[in-house]
Scaffold this motif. Structure first.
Motif, short mmCIF file in Angstrom:
data_model
loop_
_atom_site.label_atom_id
_atom_site.label_comp_id
_atom_site.label_asym_id
_atom_site.label_seq_id
_atom_site.Cartn_x
_atom_site.Cartn_y
_atom_site.Cartn_z
N HIS A 95 25.31 0.63 -9.80
CA HIS A 95 24.91 -0.75 -10.12
C HIS A 95 23.43 -0.95 -9.80
CE1 HIS A 95 24.18 -4.91 -8.76
NE2 HIS A 95 25.01 -5.29 -9.72
N ASN A 96 23.02 -0.54 -8.60
CA ASN A 96 21.63 -0.74 -8.16
C ASN A 96 20.62 -0.01 -9.04
OD1 ASN A 96 22.80 -2.14 -6.09
ND2 ASN A 96 22.26 -0.72 -4.47
N CYS A 97 20.99 1.20 -9.47
CA CYS A 97 20.07 1.97 -10.33
C CYS A 97 19.85 1.25 -11.65
CB CYS A 97 20.62 3.37 -10.58
SG CYS A 97 20.44 4.45 -9.15
N LYS A 98 20.89 0.58 -12.14
CA LYS A 98 20.76 -0.17 -13.39
C LYS A 98 19.82 -1.36 -13.19
CE LYS A 98 21.86 -0.46 -17.71
NZ LYS A 98 21.55 0.65 -18.62
N VAL A 99 19.94 -2.02 -12.02
CA VAL A 99 19.03 -3.13 -11.71
C VAL A 99 17.58 -2.61 -11.68
CG1 VAL A 99 18.34 -4.82 -9.94
CG2 VAL A 99 20.78 -4.43 -10.41
N ALA A 100 17.38 -1.46 -11.03
CA ALA A 100 16.03 -0.87 -10.96
C ALA A 100 15.52 -0.52 -12.35
CB ALA A 100 16.05 0.38 -10.08
N GLU A 101 16.41 0.00 -13.21
CA GLU A 101 16.02 0.36 -14.58
C GLU A 101 15.54 -0.87 -15.35
OE1 GLU A 101 18.28 1.65 -18.65
OE2 GLU A 101 19.08 2.52 -16.81
N ILE A 102 16.28 -1.97 -15.21
CA ILE A 102 15.89 -3.22 -15.89
C ILE A 102 14.49 -3.65 -15.42
CG2 ILE A 102 16.40 -5.69 -16.10
CD1 ILE A 102 19.42 -4.86 -15.81
N ILE A 103 14.28 -3.62 -14.10
CA ILE A 103 12.98 -4.05 -13.56
C ILE A 103 11.86 -3.14 -14.05
CG2 ILE A 103 11.63 -4.46 -11.46
CD1 ILE A 103 14.30 -5.01 -9.97
N CYS A 104 12.10 -1.83 -14.00
CA CYS A 104 11.04 -0.87 -14.37
C CYS A 104 10.71 -0.89 -15.86
CB CYS A 104 11.43 0.54 -13.93
SG CYS A 104 11.49 0.72 -12.14
N ASN A 105 11.63 -1.44 -16.67
CA ASN A 105 11.37 -1.57 -18.11
C ASN A 105 10.56 -2.82 -18.45
OD1 ASN A 105 12.55 0.81 -18.97
ND2 ASN A 105 14.58 -0.10 -19.18
N LEU A 106 10.35 -3.69 -17.47
CA LEU A 106 9.54 -4.90 -17.69
C LEU A 106 8.07 -4.51 -17.67
CD1 LEU A 106 11.35 -7.32 -15.19
CD2 LEU A 106 11.72 -7.17 -17.66
N ASP A 107 7.19 -5.40 -18.17
CA ASP A 107 5.78 -5.07 -18.03
C ASP A 107 5.32 -5.43 -16.61
OD1 ASP A 107 4.68 -7.70 -17.95
OD2 ASP A 107 4.63 -7.80 -20.14
N LYS A 108 4.16 -4.90 -16.24
CA LYS A 108 3.71 -5.01 -14.84
C LYS A 108 3.61 -6.47 -14.36
CE LYS A 108 2.40 -0.46 -14.13
NZ LYS A 108 2.60 0.17 -15.37
N LYS A 109 3.16 -7.34 -15.26
CA LYS A 109 3.04 -8.76 -14.89
C LYS A 109 4.41 -9.37 -14.60
CE LYS A 109 -1.29 -10.81 -15.90
NZ LYS A 109 -2.01 -9.57 -15.75
N GLU A 110 5.38 -8.99 -15.41
CA GLU A 110 6.74 -9.50 -15.21
C GLU A 110 7.34 -8.97 -13.90
OE1 GLU A 110 8.33 -10.27 -19.78
OE2 GLU A 110 8.46 -8.24 -18.96
N ILE A 111 7.05 -7.69 -13.61
CA ILE A 111 7.57 -7.09 -12.38
C ILE A 111 7.12 -7.89 -11.16
CG2 ILE A 111 7.48 -5.05 -10.86
CD1 ILE A 111 7.48 -3.33 -13.40
N GLU A 112 5.88 -8.39 -11.22
CA GLU A 112 5.35 -9.18 -10.09
C GLU A 112 6.15 -10.47 -9.88
OE1 GLU A 112 1.16 -9.81 -10.74
OE2 GLU A 112 0.80 -7.65 -10.86
N THR A 113 6.83 -10.95 -10.92
CA THR A 113 7.56 -12.23 -10.80
C THR A 113 9.03 -12.04 -10.45
OG1 THR A 113 8.27 -12.36 -13.13
CG2 THR A 113 6.05 -13.18 -12.61
N VAL A 114 9.48 -10.79 -10.35
CA VAL A 114 10.91 -10.55 -10.11
C VAL A 114 11.34 -11.11 -8.75
CG1 VAL A 114 12.67 -8.76 -9.71
CG2 VAL A 114 11.06 -8.51 -11.60
#
Length: 201
Positions: A95-114
């Protein structure tokens, strides 16, 4: 003990933030946010992260799926260096790896807002408090009763979309989810007034 990593870069801070929110991360997802296999190896040698193997739905052999999780030393390190004091536990690796995958597929600006699950929980509490202050007692009482009964649950992550500037809620759903689990997430979406994107593992 000699340290293998002498210099830390902004990309490392981003990596540790993602890992603290998700709990586990796979090498291929770390690579999407500029963390090389070699960098992971050195973090592992410095005892900041450790390999966690797990069975997945697609490959039942536990040793074949490899993820990384923070060690106790790693958690202390990121608290002192980055002020990250709370981390998702690494028990539900798939489950956690899937969460990480979703985050890492975002652009860098979006990652900052997670935002992590516990931050979204705080946000829901603020939204409920706002209902109370605006004297919307019908809604407030309705959701507070559900909250006290443990029937509302925060989504895995939220982030701000670079395209729309609106908040996006994401929930990773496993086979063990019951209808009541989904309903608990739906209440979260109602309180935050946003649709939830469900991603199946």
């Amino acid at each position: 003990m000699k340290e293998h990593i002498k210099h830390w870069y902004p990309k490392d801070g981003r990596f540790f933030r993602v890992l603290s929110i998700a709990g586990n991360i796979r090498q291929e997802d770390a690579a999407k946010i500029d963390i090389s296999a070699n960098r992971l190896k050195n973090m592992e040698k410095d005892k900041l992260i450790e390999k966690v193997t797990y069975p997945s739905r697609y490959n039942k052999n536990p040793g074949s799926n490899i993820s990384y999780a923070l060690t106790r030393k790693g958690k202390n390190f990121i608290e002192h260096r980055y002020g990250i004091s709370r981390c998702q536990n690494a028990h539900a690796a798939e489950h956690n790896c899937k969460v990480a995958e979703i985050i890492c597929n975002l652009d860098k600006k979006e990652i900052e807002t997670v935002q992590a699950e516990w931050q979204t929980r705080n946000q829901m509490e603020e939204a409920l408090e706002q209902m109370r202050q605006e004297e919307d007692y019908g809604q407030y009482d309705y959701y507070m009763d559900l909250w006290k009964a443990g029937l509302i649950s925060a989504v895995d992550i939220t982030y701000t979309s670079a395209q729309t500037g609106e908040m996006v809620c994401c929930e990773v759903v496993t086979n063990s989810y019951k209808d009541s689990d989904i309903q608990a997430k739906e209440y979260c979406g109602e309180i935050l007034q946003t649709e939830i994107e469900y991603v199946r593992v």
